[in-house]
Design a protein around this motif. Structure first.
Motif, PDB file in Angstrom:
ATOM      1  N   GLU A   1       0.815  -1.212   0.000  1.00 55.28           N
ATOM      2  CA  GLU A   1       0.000   0.000   0.000  1.00 55.28           C
ATOM      3  C   GLU A   1       0.849   1.262   0.000  1.00 55.28           C
TER       4      GLU A   1
ATOM      5  N   TRP B   1       3.282   4.501   1.156  1.00 58.13           N
ATOM      6  CA  TRP B   1       3.382   5.510   2.204  1.00 58.13           C
ATOM      7  C   TRP B   1       2.047   6.005   2.748  1.00 58.13           C
ATOM      8  N   GLU B   2       1.056   6.218   1.877  1.00 59.53           N
ATOM      9  CA  GLU B   2      -0.117   7.011   2.244  1.00 59.53           C
ATOM     10  C   GLU B   2      -0.838   6.524   3.498  1.00 59.53           C
ATOM     11  N   PRO B   3      -1.288   5.246   3.558  1.00 61.38           N
ATOM     12  CA  PRO B   3      -2.013   4.838   4.770  1.00 61.38           C
ATOM     13  C   PRO B   3      -1.134   4.829   6.012  1.00 61.38           C
TER      14      PRO B   3
ATOM     15  N   CYS C   1       1.488   6.857   6.659  1.00 61.99           N
ATOM     16  CA  CYS C   1       1.715   8.238   7.095  1.00 61.99           C
ATOM     17  C   CYS C   1       0.449   8.853   7.693  1.00 61.99           C
ATOM     18  N   ALA C   2      -0.703   8.543   7.102  1.00 60.21           N
ATOM     19  CA  ALA C   2      -1.962   9.060   7.639  1.00 60.21           C
ATOM     20  C   ALA C   2      -2.195   8.539   9.050  1.00 60.21           C
TER      21      ALA C   2
ATOM     22  N   VAL D   1       3.967  12.579   3.885  1.00 62.26           N
ATOM     23  CA  VAL D   1       4.436  11.521   2.981  1.00 62.26           C
ATOM     24  C   VAL D   1       5.791  11.934   2.407  1.00 62.26           C
TER      25      VAL D   1
ATOM     26  N   ASP E   1       9.031  12.345  -0.025  1.00 59.35           N
ATOM     27  CA  ASP E   1       9.170  12.503  -1.472  1.00 59.35           C
ATOM     28  C   ASP E   1      10.224  11.529  -1.982  1.00 59.35           C
TER      29      ASP E   1
END
Length: 250
Positions: free
Chosen positions: A187, A189-191, A193-194, A200, A202
């Motif tokens: 999945e 970084w997004e879930p 980091c959230a 997130v 770079d």
């Protein structure tokens, strides 16, 4: 301890370790932190054997997060010991997980109950005892996790899958939903980091320690242990010849 990774090995735990460190939750404790560190291996063995109570602050001193075994075996204790820590359950498809186990961790010769495994184990125990410490510690973790199975029989595969799925379901039932992230490293970084409340990065999500990398590591360790066995046998023969020569002179 800010983050507790409770997923079993071969669920992307090394990638997750690197990701957590990139996000500022390092250093992260992983089985790699134990390997080749005799003092840590000895401590974990004593904890697993019940000969020493676990002082988590000492075992994890200096670490902000943990993933993989041996900590994943003690997930319940860690979740209770650090009530403010967020919990990440790394998962993957059960069939793919057990396939990865058979290609990597369970491929380790010292875990095979056959002639080669027993011979290698016996020789290393005699000529290079320190090299056995890691294998013995892992045996304790796996014996408790997988009911003492050595995965030499067809039915052991299903037992491993059942243990894996039971582990995951027990965690989901025990840890409150607001504290738990069920996560696949695919999945990205997004879930992650959230859940952790951080930006997130770079840069690409780390992808490491696939089956080929793990097999290469096993091959390297086998070469090292083979050299240790050869050196030990050579030293034993040299001593024996020396004793024989001395006895002849006397």
């Amino acid at each position: 301890m800010d983050v507790i990774g409770v997923g079993m090995g071969r669920t992307g735990t090394n990638s997750l370790k690197l990701a957590l460190e990139e996000l500022g939750f390092g250093p992260c404790y992983h089985m790699k932190e134990v390997m080749d560190r005799p003092e840590r291996i000895k401590t974990w063995r004593r904890v697993l054997d019940g000969a020493q109570s676990a002082d988590w602050d000492v075992l994890y001193g200096g670490y902000r997060s943990t993933v993989d075994w041996p900590g994943a075996y003690y997930w319940r204790e860690l979740v209770d010991a650090y009530p403010k820590a967020k919990v990440i359950l790394s998962v993957r498809d059960s069939e793919k997980w057990v396939d990865s186990m058979y290609k990597t961790i369970l491929r380790w010769p010292l875990r095979r109950p056959n002639l080669i495994g027993r011979l290698m184990f016996t020789l290393l125990r005699v000529v290079a005892p320190p090299s056995m410490a890691e294998s013995r510690m892992l045996d304790r973790v796996f014996d408790r996790t997988f009911q003492g199975r050595h995965f030499s029989r067809p039915e052991d595969r299903q037992i491993a899958i059942e243990a894996f799925e039971r582990h995951n379901e027990d965690i989901k039932a025990y840890v409150s939903a607001d504290r738990l992230l069920v996560y696949q490293v695919s999945e990205g970084w997004e879930p992650l980091c959230a859940f952790l409340g951080v930006p997130v990065p770079d840069k690409p999500f780390p992808r490491v320690n696939d089956a080929k990398e793990f097999q290469a590591d096993i091959a390297g360790r086998i070469r090292k242990y083979t050299i240790q066995i050869a050196a030990g046998i050579t030293a034993t023969i040299t001593v024996a010849l020396g004793i024989a020569a001395l006895t002849h002179v006397l």
